[in-house]
Design an enzyme around this catalytic site. Structure first.
Site, PDB file in Angstrom:
ATOM      1  N   ASP A  51     -32.546 -10.315  24.933  1.00  0.00           N
ATOM      2  CA  ASP A  51     -31.811 -11.434  24.334  1.00  0.00           C
ATOM      3  C   ASP A  51     -30.373 -11.466  24.851  1.00  0.00           C
ATOM      4  O   ASP A  51     -29.544 -10.658  24.452  1.00  0.00           O
ATOM      5  CB  ASP A  51     -31.825 -11.292  22.803  1.00  0.00           C
ATOM      6  CG  ASP A  51     -30.995 -12.357  22.097  1.00  0.00           C
ATOM      7  OD1 ASP A  51     -30.558 -13.313  22.757  1.00  0.00           O
ATOM      8  OD2 ASP A  51     -30.796 -12.216  20.871  1.00  0.00           O
ATOM      9  N   GLU A 130      -7.498   5.459  40.102  1.00  0.00           N
ATOM     10  CA  GLU A 130      -7.004   6.657  39.421  1.00  0.00           C
ATOM     11  C   GLU A 130      -6.873   6.321  37.932  1.00  0.00           C
ATOM     12  O   GLU A 130      -5.807   5.926  37.454  1.00  0.00           O
ATOM     13  CB  GLU A 130      -5.651   7.088  39.989  1.00  0.00           C
ATOM     14  CG  GLU A 130      -5.687   7.428  41.478  1.00  0.00           C
ATOM     15  CD  GLU A 130      -4.304   7.735  42.041  1.00  0.00           C
ATOM     16  OE1 GLU A 130      -3.298   7.514  41.312  1.00  0.00           O
ATOM     17  OE2 GLU A 130      -4.224   8.176  43.191  1.00  0.00           O
ATOM     18  N   GLU A 132      -6.455   6.779  34.090  1.00  0.00           N
ATOM     19  CA  GLU A 132      -5.885   7.702  33.119  1.00  0.00           C
ATOM     20  C   GLU A 132      -6.475   7.430  31.737  1.00  0.00           C
ATOM     21  O   GLU A 132      -6.932   6.331  31.443  1.00  0.00           O
ATOM     22  CB  GLU A 132      -4.362   7.549  33.091  1.00  0.00           C
ATOM     23  CG  GLU A 132      -3.707   7.877  34.420  1.00  0.00           C
ATOM     24  CD  GLU A 132      -2.265   7.428  34.530  1.00  0.00           C
ATOM     25  OE1 GLU A 132      -1.604   7.806  35.509  1.00  0.00           O
ATOM     26  OE2 GLU A 132      -1.796   6.674  33.648  1.00  0.00           O
ATOM     27  N   GLU A 212      -1.746  14.413  32.333  1.00  0.00           N
ATOM     28  CA  GLU A 212      -0.818  13.344  32.721  1.00  0.00           C
ATOM     29  C   GLU A 212       0.486  13.453  31.938  1.00  0.00           C
ATOM     30  O   GLU A 212       0.698  14.382  31.172  1.00  0.00           O
ATOM     31  CB  GLU A 212      -1.474  11.967  32.537  1.00  0.00           C
ATOM     32  CG  GLU A 212      -1.901  11.302  33.851  1.00  0.00           C
ATOM     33  CD  GLU A 212      -0.745  11.058  34.822  1.00  0.00           C
ATOM     34  OE1 GLU A 212       0.418  10.940  34.357  1.00  0.00           O
ATOM     35  OE2 GLU A 212      -0.991  11.002  36.034  1.00  0.00           O
ATOM     36  N   GLU A 220      -5.917  12.670  33.705  1.00  0.00           N
ATOM     37  CA  GLU A 220      -6.371  11.879  34.852  1.00  0.00           C
ATOM     38  C   GLU A 220      -7.373  12.706  35.647  1.00  0.00           C
ATOM     39  O   GLU A 220      -7.149  13.899  35.890  1.00  0.00           O
ATOM     40  CB  GLU A 220      -5.193  11.492  35.745  1.00  0.00           C
ATOM     41  CG  GLU A 220      -5.579  10.674  36.961  1.00  0.00           C
ATOM     42  CD  GLU A 220      -4.376  10.274  37.799  1.00  0.00           C
ATOM     43  OE1 GLU A 220      -4.436  10.437  39.037  1.00  0.00           O
ATOM     44  OE2 GLU A 220      -3.372   9.819  37.222  1.00  0.00           O
ATOM     45  N   HIS A 269      -3.943   3.138  38.845  1.00  0.00           N
ATOM     46  CA  HIS A 269      -3.484   2.827  40.194  1.00  0.00           C
ATOM     47  C   HIS A 269      -4.707   2.792  41.114  1.00  0.00           C
ATOM     48  O   HIS A 269      -5.530   3.716  41.098  1.00  0.00           O
ATOM     49  CB  HIS A 269      -2.492   3.883  40.678  1.00  0.00           C
ATOM     50  CG  HIS A 269      -1.379   4.147  39.704  1.00  0.00           C
ATOM     51  ND1 HIS A 269      -0.855   5.406  39.489  1.00  0.00           N
ATOM     52  CD2 HIS A 269      -0.708   3.318  38.878  1.00  0.00           C
ATOM     53  CE1 HIS A 269       0.101   5.339  38.587  1.00  0.00           C
ATOM     54  NE2 HIS A 269       0.201   4.085  38.191  1.00  0.00           N
ATOM     55  N   ARG A 339       7.000   4.493  43.818  1.00  0.00           N
ATOM     56  CA  ARG A 339       6.204   4.235  42.625  1.00  0.00           C
ATOM     57  C   ARG A 339       6.829   3.207  41.688  1.00  0.00           C
ATOM     58  O   ARG A 339       6.274   2.914  40.634  1.00  0.00           O
ATOM     59  CB  ARG A 339       5.938   5.553  41.892  1.00  0.00           C
ATOM     60  CG  ARG A 339       4.906   6.417  42.600  1.00  0.00           C
ATOM     61  CD  ARG A 339       4.790   7.811  42.008  1.00  0.00           C
ATOM     62  NE  ARG A 339       3.616   8.508  42.519  1.00  0.00           N
ATOM     63  CZ  ARG A 339       3.529   9.108  43.693  1.00  0.00           C
ATOM     64  NH1 ARG A 339       4.575   9.089  44.505  1.00  0.00           N
ATOM     65  NH2 ARG A 339       2.423   9.717  44.075  1.00  0.00           N
ATOM     66  N   GLU A 358      -1.847   0.891  47.711  1.00  0.00           N
ATOM     67  CA  GLU A 358      -2.115   1.229  46.321  1.00  0.00           C
ATOM     68  C   GLU A 358      -1.523   0.139  45.429  1.00  0.00           C
ATOM     69  O   GLU A 358      -0.307  -0.098  45.459  1.00  0.00           O
ATOM     70  CB  GLU A 358      -1.481   2.580  45.980  1.00  0.00           C
ATOM     71  CG  GLU A 358      -1.648   2.990  44.519  1.00  0.00           C
ATOM     72  CD  GLU A 358      -0.743   4.150  44.132  1.00  0.00           C
ATOM     73  OE1 GLU A 358      -1.140   4.954  43.284  1.00  0.00           O
ATOM     74  OE2 GLU A 358       0.380   4.237  44.691  1.00  0.00           O
ATOM     75  N   ARG A 360      -0.528  -0.761  41.847  1.00  0.00           N
ATOM     76  CA  ARG A 360      -0.204   0.116  40.725  1.00  0.00           C
ATOM     77  C   ARG A 360      -0.247  -0.588  39.362  1.00  0.00           C
ATOM     78  O   ARG A 360      -0.080   0.054  38.326  1.00  0.00           O
ATOM     79  CB  ARG A 360       1.185   0.734  40.945  1.00  0.00           C
ATOM     80  CG  ARG A 360       1.191   1.678  42.138  1.00  0.00           C
ATOM     81  CD  ARG A 360       2.562   2.292  42.372  1.00  0.00           C
ATOM     82  NE  ARG A 360       3.061   3.061  41.250  1.00  0.00           N
ATOM     83  CZ  ARG A 360       2.687   4.301  40.946  1.00  0.00           C
ATOM     84  NH1 ARG A 360       1.770   4.913  41.699  1.00  0.00           N
ATOM     85  NH2 ARG A 360       3.206   4.927  39.912  1.00  0.00           N
TER      86      ARG A 360
END
Length: 470
Positions: A51, A130, A132, A212, A220, A269, A339, A358, A360
Site C-alpha cells: 500500500d 562524512e 556526524e 567530534e 563521526e 561534509h 573550512r 568538498e 560543506r
C-alpha cells in the site's frame, strides 16, 4: 549477487525471512518482510505489492497499489533480526505499467547517473559523505496543545559535571572541545568501533572513526567514496547500523543536525569527483590542482546552492546549524584547505586520483538520493554552461570585516527560504527527466505543510522565557 545466486544463498544459509527496505519521500527507510518460503526468483521481475498511500509523500488512497522490486546486488544478512533474515534495498514500480515510480528517491538517483552518461562529460560520480551524529543516554520530548519540551541526557554531557553519579568520575568533554580527546574523556571508542565492525561485515569500507567537536557523544565515522547510487545505499545502511548498535547497547543515536544549544551541530561534509573511465576529471593544473571541469562544476554548485540546499539541508532544524556568525559553512565561496568556505578543496594528497571538492553545507538529515542528485545536476549545469566560480577566497571568512563580507553570498537562513529558492530555480534539476515538476512540487508542498507550517504555528518554549511577563 545475481537472482539465481540469491535463491541458492537463501537455501544454503537457512534464511527464514526476506526483508524489503525502501525510502519514503522525506528520506526515512521503510520495510516489510515475507517468509523465505514465499520468496522466488520471479520476485526480481514481478515485485511484491504493498500500500503506497501509507508512505509519506506518495500516492493518494485511490491510487495506492505499488510494487517493491528488490535489487539483488544489495542483498545482505541483516545483523539485527533474531531469525536469519536476508535484506534488500529496493526500487519502487507502478503495477499498471511496471515503470519505475517517479517519486521513488532511488529511481531518481539512478536516472541522474544515466543522465551523466548521456552528457558525454563522464560516466561516474563519486561521493564521500562524512556524516556526524550524537550518541545520547536518554531523550524525552513532548509537544501538544498545552506543553512542549525536550530533555537530553548523556553520561558525557558537560552539564553533568556536578551530578551525583555515585561516583561521578568527571572526564566530560567541555563544550566545543570534544575533538579528539582520548579515553576516559572519550567514552564511546568501543561503541563506535562496534559500529565500524558491523559496517565492514556488511561491505561498507570505513576510513576512520572519532569523537567530534561537541560534548555529549558527538561522533563521526567516515566511509570510503563510492558511486552515487551505491553511496546513497551505503549511507542508509550506515545510519541503520549506527542506530541499531546504539540501541542494543542501551544508547540512542540521532542524525538531527542541531540537538544541543550553543554547541556544534552535526554536518555531513560531502566529497565529490567526476570520472570518465579511469580518469579523474577534476584533476588538472589550475587553482589547487583542479581542472577547468572541476572549477565549472564548483561554479554550478555555487550558482544553484540555495536550491540544492533545499535537499541537502531539508529540515527546519538544519538552519539552527547553518547560522551566519557561528562556525558553520554558510559562505558561498570556494577555497583550498579552508573550512570556512562552503566549497573546500582538500589538499591532503597531491595525487590526481585523490583530487576532489568538498561541499560543506549538507547535514545528515537529508534524503541522500535527492541530495547527491541535486549536487550532481548543479555541477553538470556549471560544466555545460561554463559557469565561472569567480576568484577563490583564501581567507578565514569568519574574520572578514563587515565590508568584506558584503561581497560573499550566504546560504538560505531557513527551510522556507531554501524552498522559495528551489521554486524559482529548478530547471537544472529537470534535465534528462531526472526530477519532474511533480516530484519537486510534492517535495516543496510536503516540507511547507508538514514541517515549516507545523513549527511556525507552535509556541516555542523559549518564547515563554522572553515574553510571558509582557
Amino acid at each position: 549477487m545475481t537472482p539465481k545466486e540469491v535463491t541458492a544463498f537463501i537455501k544454503e544459509k537457512g534464511i527464514r525471512s526476506v526483508d524489503f527496505k525502501f525510502l519514503d519521500l522525506p528520506g526515512l527507510w521503510q520495510h516489510f518482510s515475507i517468509p523465505a518460503t514465499e520468496f522466488s526468483e520471479e520476485i526480481f521481475e514481478e515485485g511484491v505489492g504493498f500500500d503506497g498511500s501509507s508512505i509519506r509523500g506518495w500516492r493518494v488512497i485511490n491510487e495506492s497499489d505499488m510494487l517493491v522490486i528488490p535489487d539483488p546486488e544489495t542483498a545482505f544478512v541483516d545483523p539485527f533480526y533474531k531469525n536469519p533474515t536476508l535484506s534488500f534495498i529496493c526500487n519502487i514500480a507502478v503495477p499498471q505499467t511496471r515503470e519505475p515510480y517517479d517519486r521513488d528517491p532511488r529511481t531518481i538517483a539512478r536516472k541522474a547517473v544515466e543522465y551523466l552518461k548521456t552528457t558525454g562529460i563522464g560516466d561516474t560520480a563519486y561521493f564521500g559523505p562524512e556524516a556526524e551524529f550524537f550518541i545520547f543516554d536518554d531523550i524525552r520530548y513532548e509537544q501538544n496543545q498545552h506543553c512542549g519540551y525536550y530533555f537530553i541526557d548523556s553520561v558525557e554531557g558537560r552539564w553533568n559535571s556536578g551530578r551525583e553519579e555515585n561516583p561521578n568520575l568527571g572526564y566530560k568533554p567541555r563544550y566545543k572541545e570534544g575533538y579528539f580527546p582520548c579515553p576516559p574523556m572519550d567514552k564511546f571508542q568501543d561503541l563506535r568501533d562496534e559500529m565500524v565492525q558491523v559496517m565492514e561485515q556488511l561491505g561498507i569500507r570505513v576510513e576512520c572513526q572519532h569523537h567530534e567537536v561537541a560534548t555529549a557523544g558527538q561522533a563521526e565515522i567516515d566511509i570510503r567514496f563510492e558511486p552515487l547510487v551505491k553511496q546513497a545505499d551505503n549511507l542508509y545502511l550506515y545510519k541503520y547500523v549506527i542506530k541499531n548498535v546504539a540501541a542494543r547497547n542501551g544508547k540512542t543515536a540521532t542524525f538531527m543536525p542541531k540537538p544541543l544549544f550553543l554547541d556544534n551541530g552535526s554536518g555531513m561534509h560531502t566529497h565529490v569527483s567526476l570520472w570518465k573511465g579511469d580518469k579523474n576529471l577534476f584533476a588538472g593544473d589550475g587553482y589547487a590542482g583542479l581542472s577547468e571541469t572541476a572549477l565549472y562544476f564548483i561554479g554550478g554548485l555555487l550558482k544553484h546552492a540555495a536550491s540544492v540546499i533545499a535537499f541537502t539541508n531539508p529540515t527546519t532544524n538544519s538552519y539552527k546549524r547553518l547560522v551566519p556568525g557561528f562556525e558553520a559553512p554558510v559562505n558561498l565561496a570556494y577555497s583550498q584547505s579552508n573550512r570556512s568556505a562552503a566549497v573546500r578543496i582538500p589538499m591532503y594528497s597531491q595525487s590526481p586520483k585523490a583530487k576532489r571538492i568538498e561541499f560543506r553545507c549538507p547535514d545528515p538529515s537529508c534524503n541522500a538520493y535527492f541530495a547527491f542528485t541535486a549536487m550532481l545536476l548543479a555541477g553538470l549545469d556549471g560544466i555545460e554552461n561554463r559557469i565561472d566560480p569567480g576568484e577563490p577566497l583564501d581567507k578565514n571568512i569568519y574574520d572578514l570585516s563587515p565590508e568584506e563580507k558584503k561581497g560573499v553570498p550566504s546560504t538560505p537562513g531557513s527551510l522556507e527560504e531554501a524552498l522559495d529558492a528551489l521554486e524559482k530555480d529548478h530547471d537544472f534539476l529537470l534535465k534528462g527527466d531526472v526530477f519532474s515538476e511533480d516530484v519537486l512540487q510534492a517535495w516543496i508542498n510536503y516540507k511547507r505543510n508538514e514541517e515549516v507550517d507545523a513549527l511556525r504555528t507552535r509556541p516555542h518554549p523559549h518564547e515563554f522565557e522572553m515574553y510571558y511577563d509582557i
